[in-house]
Design a protein around this motif. Structure first.
Motif, PDB file in Angstrom:
ATOM      1  N   TYR A  90       0.822  -1.217   0.000  1.00 32.14           N
ATOM      2  CA  TYR A  90       0.000   0.000   0.000  1.00 32.14           C
ATOM      3  C   TYR A  90       0.851   1.260   0.000  1.00 32.14           C
ATOM      4  O   TYR A  90       0.471   2.274   0.588  1.00 32.14           O
ATOM      5  N   LEU A  91       1.983   1.246  -0.637  1.00 35.66           N
ATOM      6  CA  LEU A  91       2.950   2.337  -0.542  1.00 35.66           C
ATOM      7  C   LEU A  91       2.345   3.690  -0.918  1.00 35.66           C
ATOM      8  O   LEU A  91       2.452   4.665  -0.159  1.00 35.66           O
ATOM      9  N   LYS A  92       1.713   3.780  -2.057  1.00 40.23           N
ATOM     10  CA  LYS A  92       1.163   5.062  -2.512  1.00 40.23           C
ATOM     11  C   LYS A  92       0.078   5.571  -1.577  1.00 40.23           C
ATOM     12  O   LYS A  92       0.016   6.768  -1.252  1.00 40.23           O
ATOM     13  N   ASP A  93      -0.804   4.660  -1.127  1.00 46.10           N
ATOM     14  CA  ASP A  93      -1.874   5.058  -0.205  1.00 46.10           C
ATOM     15  C   ASP A  93      -1.300   5.571   1.108  1.00 46.10           C
ATOM     16  O   ASP A  93      -1.761   6.588   1.652  1.00 46.10           O
ATOM     17  N   LEU A  94      -0.297   4.872   1.616  1.00 47.86           N
ATOM     18  CA  LEU A  94       0.300   5.281   2.890  1.00 47.86           C
ATOM     19  C   LEU A  94       1.008   6.628   2.764  1.00 47.86           C
ATOM     20  O   LEU A  94       0.939   7.468   3.671  1.00 47.86           O
TER      21      LEU A  94
END
Length: 432
Positions: A90-94
């Motif tokens: 979930y890199l972008k969301d985080l």
């Protein structure tokens, strides 16, 4: 706030812990003081190694990140970095939702952290790590990823396909750890029975464990996370013939109903499961089988669950854990099945099956009274020394409590212990 000190917080499984230990060695080599799993920040920087396996683990990871963000806001921390499975997925969301984190890394690109700190990754230390466990045991990760693609599991989405480590690298690491005083090895990977297929074209776990067992100083080898389909039967011979290969197998069976096994994409039937358990017990007399079961999978009927309960009663597993199905986005089950078992029903089924196991565990433990077991001492707590037999893995299994009575037992040493009493999930004993 200590200058040049970095706190490493590891969440989730022991495979994550190994990654943290490698990072810690690299940071130490670059002049940092590193602390692991402190309750609150001691240093000016912190790295959180996250888990993203199921809902509860993801929630714990997010809450931990937010706690350290609060510490940063209060001036108790200068820099905060996040790595591991949750940020891999979930890199972008985080990044969008938690901007107080200075940078997110995935599970495999944590080496970039060193560059971002103005340091260099030392390629001469690929096998070296800081052991965070008691000095006498260590986790040994032999592969990453998984090719099984069970319908409910997000691990392949996070870690990708199965990647075995070369046998020579693993054996070299074992020898180095033995030289540091490690006697006991917890062999781990997502699915260890697949080991070697990608590198050697055939299952090599039996060969690897046999070669490990022949290294001087290796006292115990314990195997975690086997898969029931296409089980490498020769591994049983190795366990039977080598005293330092613990008579212990962690094999996640998940379910026994053919209806649910098929929906789970487990590639194994009820009869094949029963036949395998029977063969394991016949070929390795006295083996301790640890398993994990899942309740509440989409489509699980009352009849399916009754079948699962009867399976647990009849097989009488030495160790058993269970968990309720948690829908994980992107998995086959999340895409193609409706999560149709109500939460209350899942919880009721979970409580039921664990009550069954509690009774079985109590009976199996009571039968150990009067017997003598080789036991390793992990620590002292108050008036008791705490140890484990070959049938007990650290953190997840039961322990043997030995009253000190003025004696001095050495941590990391083996003793013959006679069991004098038992509880549902613990044993009491005296050194002979």
């Amino acid at each position: 706030m200590r200058k040049n000190t970095i706190d490493i917080i590891t969440l989730g499984c022991s495979k994550n812990l190994v990654d943290s230990e490698h990072l810690m060695r690299q940071l130490e080599q670059n002049g940092y003081k590193v602390e692991h799993d402190s309750e609150f920040p001691h240093g000016e920087m912190a790295v959180i190694n996250t888990c993203g396996f199921i809902g509860d683990a993801k929630e714990e990871s997010v809450n931990t990140i937010l706690e350290f963000c609060k510490a940063k806001e209060e001036g108790k921390l200068k820099k905060l970095y996040v790595m591991g499975c949750l940020s891999e997925r979930y890199l972008k969301d985080l990044e969008a939702e938690i901007p107080l984190v200075d940078k997110f890394y995935g599970k495999f690109n944590w080496k970039e952290l060193l560059n971002d700190l103005g340091k260099a990754y030392n390629a001469d230390l690929p096998l070296n790590r800081v052991i965070t466990t008691p000095h006498h045991y260590a986790y040994l990760k032999i592969a990453e990823g998984c090719n099984r693609r069970c319908a409910y599991c997000a691990i392949p989405l996070i870690t990708g396909a199965h990647q075995s480590r070369p046998m020579e690298d693993i054996l070299k690491e074992v020898k180095e750890l033995v030289a540091q005083g490690v006697k006991e090895f917890q062999v781990i990977e997502q699915e260890l029975t697949y080991y070697g297929m990608d590198l050697y074209g055939t299952q090599k776990i039996a060969d690897l464990i046999e070669m490990m067992s022949e290294i001087p100083g290796v006292e115990w080898i314990r195997l975690h996370y086997a898969y029931p389909a296409h089980f490498p039967i020769d591994l049983l011979r190795v366990m039977r013939e080598h005293d330092n290969v613990c008579k212990y197998l962690d094999i996640a069976l998940q379910h026994v109903s053919n209806h649910i096994l098929d929906r789970m994409h487990r590639h194994v039937s009820k009869q094949e499961t029963l036949d395998l358990i029977k063969r394991i017990r016949e070929e390795v007399p006295g083996i301790c089988i640890r398993t994990t079961l899942m309740v509440g999978f989409p489509g699980e009927t009352d009849q399916d669950f009754e079948e699962l309960k009867e399976f647990a009663r009849l097989e009488r597993f030495d160790r058993m854990g269970a968990f309720a199905y948690s829908e994980e986005e992107g998995t086959y089950a999340a895409i193609h099945y409706k999560d149709d078992v109500p939460f209350e029903v899942k919880q009721k089924r979970l409580d039921e099956i664990m009550r069954i196991q509690e009774g079985i565990s109590a009976e199996l433990n009571e039968a150990k009274i009067g017997r003598i077991f080789k036991t390793i001492i992990d620590r002292r707590e108050g008036e008791y020394y705490v140890g484990r037999t070959q049938f007990d893995s650290p953190e997840v299994d039961q322990e043997v409590l030995i009253k000190a009575n003025g004696r001095q037992l050495r941590k990391g040493h083996f003793y013959n212990v006679k069991i004098t009493d038992s509880e549902d999930y613990d044993l009491f004993g005296d050194v002979q």
